[in-house]
Design a protein around this motif. Structure first.
Motif, short mmCIF file in Angstrom:
data_model
loop_
_atom_site.label_atom_id
_atom_site.label_comp_id
_atom_site.label_asym_id
_atom_site.label_seq_id
_atom_site.Cartn_x
_atom_site.Cartn_y
_atom_site.Cartn_z
N TRP A 173 0.84 -1.20 0.00
CA TRP A 173 0.00 0.00 0.00
C TRP A 173 0.87 1.25 0.00
O TRP A 173 0.62 2.19 -0.76
CB TRP A 173 -0.93 0.00 1.21
CG TRP A 173 -1.64 1.30 1.42
CD1 TRP A 173 -1.41 2.22 2.40
CD2 TRP A 173 -2.71 1.84 0.61
NE1 TRP A 173 -2.27 3.29 2.26
CE2 TRP A 173 -3.08 3.08 1.17
CE3 TRP A 173 -3.39 1.39 -0.51
CZ2 TRP A 173 -4.09 3.88 0.64
CZ3 TRP A 173 -4.40 2.18 -1.04
CH2 TRP A 173 -4.74 3.40 -0.48
N ALA A 174 1.90 1.28 0.83
CA ALA A 174 2.80 2.43 0.89
C ALA A 174 3.47 2.66 -0.46
O ALA A 174 3.65 3.80 -0.90
CB ALA A 174 3.84 2.23 1.99
N LEU A 175 3.85 1.56 -1.13
CA LEU A 175 4.49 1.68 -2.44
C LEU A 175 3.51 2.23 -3.48
O LEU A 175 3.87 3.09 -4.30
CB LEU A 175 5.01 0.31 -2.88
CG LEU A 175 5.73 0.25 -4.23
CD1 LEU A 175 6.98 1.13 -4.22
CD2 LEU A 175 6.09 -1.19 -4.57
N ILE A 177 0.93 4.18 -2.99
CA ILE A 177 0.72 5.61 -2.73
C ILE A 177 1.94 6.41 -3.17
O ILE A 177 1.82 7.48 -3.79
CB ILE A 177 0.43 5.84 -1.24
CG1 ILE A 177 -0.94 5.25 -0.87
CG2 ILE A 177 0.46 7.33 -0.91
CD1 ILE A 177 -2.11 5.84 -1.63
N ALA A 178 3.14 5.89 -2.89
CA ALA A 178 4.35 6.61 -3.26
C ALA A 178 4.49 6.76 -4.77
O ALA A 178 5.03 7.77 -5.26
CB ALA A 178 5.58 5.90 -2.69
N MET A 179 4.01 5.79 -5.53
CA MET A 179 4.13 5.83 -6.99
C MET A 179 2.98 6.56 -7.66
O MET A 179 2.98 6.75 -8.87
CB MET A 179 4.21 4.41 -7.56
CG MET A 179 5.49 3.67 -7.22
SD MET A 179 5.73 2.20 -8.28
CE MET A 179 4.25 1.26 -7.90
N SER A 180 1.97 6.95 -6.88
CA SER A 180 0.76 7.54 -7.46
C SER A 180 0.90 9.04 -7.66
O SER A 180 1.50 9.74 -6.84
CB SER A 180 -0.45 7.26 -6.56
OG SER A 180 -0.72 5.88 -6.51
N ARG A 185 -3.73 10.13 -5.77
CA ARG A 185 -3.72 10.12 -4.30
C ARG A 185 -4.95 10.82 -3.74
O ARG A 185 -5.45 10.45 -2.66
CB ARG A 185 -2.44 10.79 -3.78
CG ARG A 185 -1.19 9.94 -3.98
CD ARG A 185 -0.07 10.40 -3.07
NE ARG A 185 0.33 11.77 -3.33
CZ ARG A 185 1.24 12.14 -4.21
NH1 ARG A 185 1.87 11.21 -4.93
NH2 ARG A 185 1.55 13.41 -4.39
N ASP A 189 -6.66 8.36 -1.14
CA ASP A 189 -6.61 8.79 0.26
C ASP A 189 -7.98 9.08 0.86
O ASP A 189 -8.07 9.36 2.06
CB ASP A 189 -5.71 10.02 0.41
CG ASP A 189 -4.23 9.67 0.36
OD1 ASP A 189 -3.89 8.50 0.62
OD2 ASP A 189 -3.42 10.56 0.05
N THR A 243 1.83 8.20 -12.76
CA THR A 243 3.27 8.17 -12.49
C THR A 243 3.77 6.79 -12.04
O THR A 243 4.92 6.65 -11.64
CB THR A 243 3.64 9.21 -11.41
OG1 THR A 243 2.81 9.01 -10.25
CG2 THR A 243 3.44 10.62 -11.93
N SER A 244 2.91 5.77 -12.10
CA SER A 244 3.35 4.43 -11.73
C SER A 244 4.39 3.92 -12.73
O SER A 244 4.13 3.89 -13.94
CB SER A 244 2.17 3.46 -11.68
OG SER A 244 2.63 2.14 -11.47
#
Length: 290
Positions: A173-175, A177-180, A185, A189, A243-244
């Motif tokens: 999940w953290a990955l 969100i970081a790539m989004s 987001r 979110d 941005t993935s």
């Protein structure tokens, strides 16, 4: 943007010849027009999309859990082809013949495998993972993703064992969100959305990480069904602000040229959450094609 989310209307399962359980979820009327849905990475069939569009268009959306995820038991011999056989068994048990299919994100190669096995009548790829190991596409990859493709090629079993030891639902999940992109987001979110998404990921890892990790290595290897051999209509949907790094590096431009009957929809001001923001448009187009 607030999206309507709905729990499945029905959750069912069958037993395969080898005794494995294969589970799936459904939304919409049991008498609706069947449409298959291949989920993204580690997602289970509890998390759908387009609740309002499903009702308006009279769709019966079926999502079959891949082996080792959600309601489907692990399969040590899991492959893209074995997934197609599981789905075919579900359709046969329900008396459904060749519905269209949507493949979201990592679900794209699984949707293509269904087309290659003549299980479906049309394909929609939404923010889909490309065939990353395809040489022209591989040249466009982010170095980190290219490194994953190379590591899987060199030693798939070793990669799976190593990766399984360090991945879980919260880390994935953290990955994500970081790539989004910020546009994505803003959706992911939202409290109701993130709760449902994270619950689905937790269900995806409930039997251990093996199901997701095998999906990852299958998707990042050369696909056994090459796009050039697919004869059914294929529509590709991408937002150019996605941005993935594990989707399509050129937003489906190369991939769309490989399918004999392809239509590419690219939106310059949108991200990768098209499955939820353009549900009605995607489903309507797919029903016409299928």
């Amino acid at each position: 943007m607030t999206l309507q989310l709905a729990a499945p209307d029905r959750t069912r399962h069958i037993a395969r010849e080898d005794g494995r359980r294969v589970g799936w979820s459904e939304w919409g009327s049991a008498r609706g027009t069947p449409v298959l849905f291949c989920t993204g990475a580690a997602m289970t069939s509890s998390f759908g999309f387009g609740a309002e569009a499903i009702q308006e268009l009279g769709v019966r959306l079926l999502c079959v859990d891949r082996a080792g995820l959600g309601g489907s038991a692990p399969d040590p011999n899991k492959s893209l082809e074995s997934y197609a056989r599981d789905v075919e068994a579900v359709l046969r048990s329900e008396g459904i013949a060749r519905p269209p299919v949507i493949g979201f994100s990592q679900g794209a190669p699984f949707a293509v495998a269904l087309a290659g096995s003549d299980v479906v009548s049309a394909v929609a790829i939404v923010s889909g993972q490309d065939e990353l190991a395809y040489p022209p596409t591989r040249q466009m990859l982010h170095p980190d993703v290219a490194g994953l493709v190379t590591a899987i090629e060199k030693d798939r079993e070793g990669f799976e064992a190593s990766f399984a030891a360090r991945v879980d639902a919260e880390g994935l999940w953290a990955l994500i969100i970081a790539m989004s992109a910020p546009e994505d987001r803003a959706i992911y979110d939202e409290p109701a959305f993130s709760t449902a998404y994270r619950r689905s990921l937790a269900e995806g890892f409930a039997q251990g990480p093996g199901g997701y990790v095998r999906d990852l290595t299958l998707a990042m290897s050369r696909w056994p069904t090459q796009p050039e051999t697919i004869t059914v209509p294929v529509s590709l949907w991408y937002g150019k602000r996605d941005t993935s790094t594990v989707h399509s590096p050129d937003f489906g431009e190369t991939l769309s040229t490989r399918f004999p009957k392809a239509t590419l929809h690219a939106f310059p001001d949108e991200g990768g959450a098209l499955l939820w923001t353009r549900s009605r448009e995607i489903l309507g187009d797919l029903l016409k094609a299928g």
